[in-house]
Design an enzyme around this catalytic site. Sequence first.
Site, mmCIF file in Angstrom:
data_model
loop_
_atom_site.group_PDB
_atom_site.id
_atom_site.type_symbol
_atom_site.label_atom_id
_atom_site.label_comp_id
_atom_site.label_asym_id
_atom_site.label_seq_id
_atom_site.Cartn_x
_atom_site.Cartn_y
_atom_site.Cartn_z
ATOM 1 N N SER A 204 24.361 29.074 -13.720
ATOM 2 C CA SER A 204 24.050 30.079 -12.705
ATOM 3 C C SER A 204 23.045 29.643 -11.647
ATOM 4 C CB SER A 204 23.561 31.357 -13.378
ATOM 5 O OG SER A 204 22.404 31.085 -14.125
ATOM 6 N N HIS A 232 29.997 33.519 -15.367
ATOM 7 C CA HIS A 232 30.000 33.342 -13.909
ATOM 8 C C HIS A 232 31.318 32.795 -13.377
ATOM 9 C CE1 HIS A 232 26.020 34.441 -12.525
ATOM 10 N NE2 HIS A 232 25.548 33.955 -13.658
ATOM 11 N N LYS A 263 30.042 41.316 -14.309
ATOM 12 C CA LYS A 263 29.988 40.552 -13.053
ATOM 13 C C LYS A 263 31.306 40.783 -12.304
ATOM 14 C CE LYS A 263 26.916 37.040 -15.130
ATOM 15 N NZ LYS A 263 25.604 37.634 -14.902
HETATM 16 N N1 PLP Z 1 25.876 34.388 -19.967
HETATM 17 C C1 PLP Z 1 25.679 33.960 -18.711
HETATM 18 C C2 PLP Z 1 26.057 32.546 -18.349
HETATM 19 C C3 PLP Z 1 25.114 34.812 -17.750
HETATM 20 O O1 PLP Z 1 24.905 34.380 -16.512
HETATM 21 C C4 PLP Z 1 24.782 36.137 -18.125
HETATM 22 C C5 PLP Z 1 24.162 37.071 -17.180
HETATM 23 O O2 PLP Z 1 23.347 36.772 -16.383
HETATM 24 C C6 PLP Z 1 25.001 36.533 -19.447
HETATM 25 C C7 PLP Z 1 25.559 35.641 -20.333
HETATM 26 C C8 PLP Z 1 24.653 37.908 -19.907
HETATM 27 O O3 PLP Z 1 25.661 38.782 -19.528
HETATM 28 P P1 PLP Z 1 25.484 40.343 -19.754
HETATM 29 O O4 PLP Z 1 24.859 40.873 -18.510
HETATM 30 O O5 PLP Z 1 26.855 40.856 -20.013
HETATM 31 O O6 PLP Z 1 24.602 40.490 -20.943
#
Ligand code: PLP
Length: 417
Positions: A204, A232, A263
């Site tokens: 990210s 992502h 997202k």
């Molecule tokens: N995994 C990744 C790579 C993320 O970027 C995010 C959120 O920022 C998450 C997991 C967490 O997702 P959630 O908002 O569904 O908990």
Amino acid sequence: MVAASETAHLQSLYADIKNEIDKAHAEKTYKYEVPIEDEQGGTVTVNGKTVVMLASNNYLGLANHPRVLKAAKEGLEKYGYGLASVRFICGTQPIHRKLEEAIAGFFGTEDAILHSSCFAANEAFFTALVSGDMGHKDYRDMIYSDQLNHASIIDGIRLSRIAVKTTDLRAYPHNDLKQLETWLEEDKDKNIRIRIIATDGVFSMEGDMAPLPKLYELSQKYNALLFVDESHATGALGKRGRGTPEEQGLHGKIDVISGTLGKALGGACGGFLTGKKVLIDYMRQKSRPYTFSNTLPPVVASASLEAIKMLEEDTSIVDKLHENTAYFRKQIKALGFKILEGIHPIVPVMVGEAAVAQDMSALMLEHGVYVRGLWYPVVPKGEARLRVQISAAHTREDLDKSLDAFSKAGKKLGVIT
Ligand code: PLP
């Protein structure tokens, strides 16, 4: 309000906490929240002013899409607001199973299990998988994890190592396949029960991808399970939005994919794990965040299902996102900015020092563009950046307005000439 006299016994704790907060202010790491006064979209209202939104994960612009909103309303009317229960007690409706089947179909896997978030799904996965001995004796489990993996993977691994003392970790430098292979080779003849290679599909902070073909090859060679977090990448990469595996020719081949519904797929909340049926069934029995935490609201399940349907129908939204991303990446470079190269709608625009990123993000807002700066310790020292996130919801006008703001702010702060 609690009277000060009632908290006197905790005076020193609250003083310590306040010190920490003051320190965050002094170090400029305190996280401020800017209220958005309307819905999430290509543009949003901040302080009564319309600004282009370049900081959200709403990659496909579905957060306020009429079809998604309609499905959410239908879910609400048909199934109510919530189940007031966990799944296995009285918290499963047809919509939950339909969504799980749709997720599995979308990723070319056998089955899927919903969680309240991807954070919860990631925590669940590692901890649940290594939690029981499955009839083995005197074994170790080994997790190979990219150092830039998301916090939820890191915490999931931490928890798995606290829960049972048989789990080991080798955290390899970001995308360093040489180091990973060296460790896999070193461990090859050890009495290791489960080997897991864990990576984000897209990282990210950088917007770059994991090299899945090589990771896949290594997982096959060393009998490791390949786990990819596609939070992502879902909706953003691949011709049909199936993510990093589709982009890199491995659709349907990854052992376990985790992802979010928060997202591109509507942007509300919810997460999932998808993979082989037997493994997903095991997760239904063993995942503590699944077993001891409430069902996803039917409103969210219904809207997320619609988002997946839209991606199944045609590629128009994904095409629009790809077109917008390519346009922005090309034009921002033409202005003289240095960016991290790639194809993902996360476009890190490099500005150098933290203070420049802070000033630039404030200036951009004055010019009608909402974009957040990232700096040390989130990214390495001297690599502060504005992290742009492009959406299919952006019009060409929104993108041009953003580029114009970048040009003005960049010149003013000496980032470009
Ligand atoms: N995994 C990744 C790579 C993320 O970027 C995010 C959120 O920022 C998450 C997991 C967490 O997702 P959630 O908002 O569904 O908990």
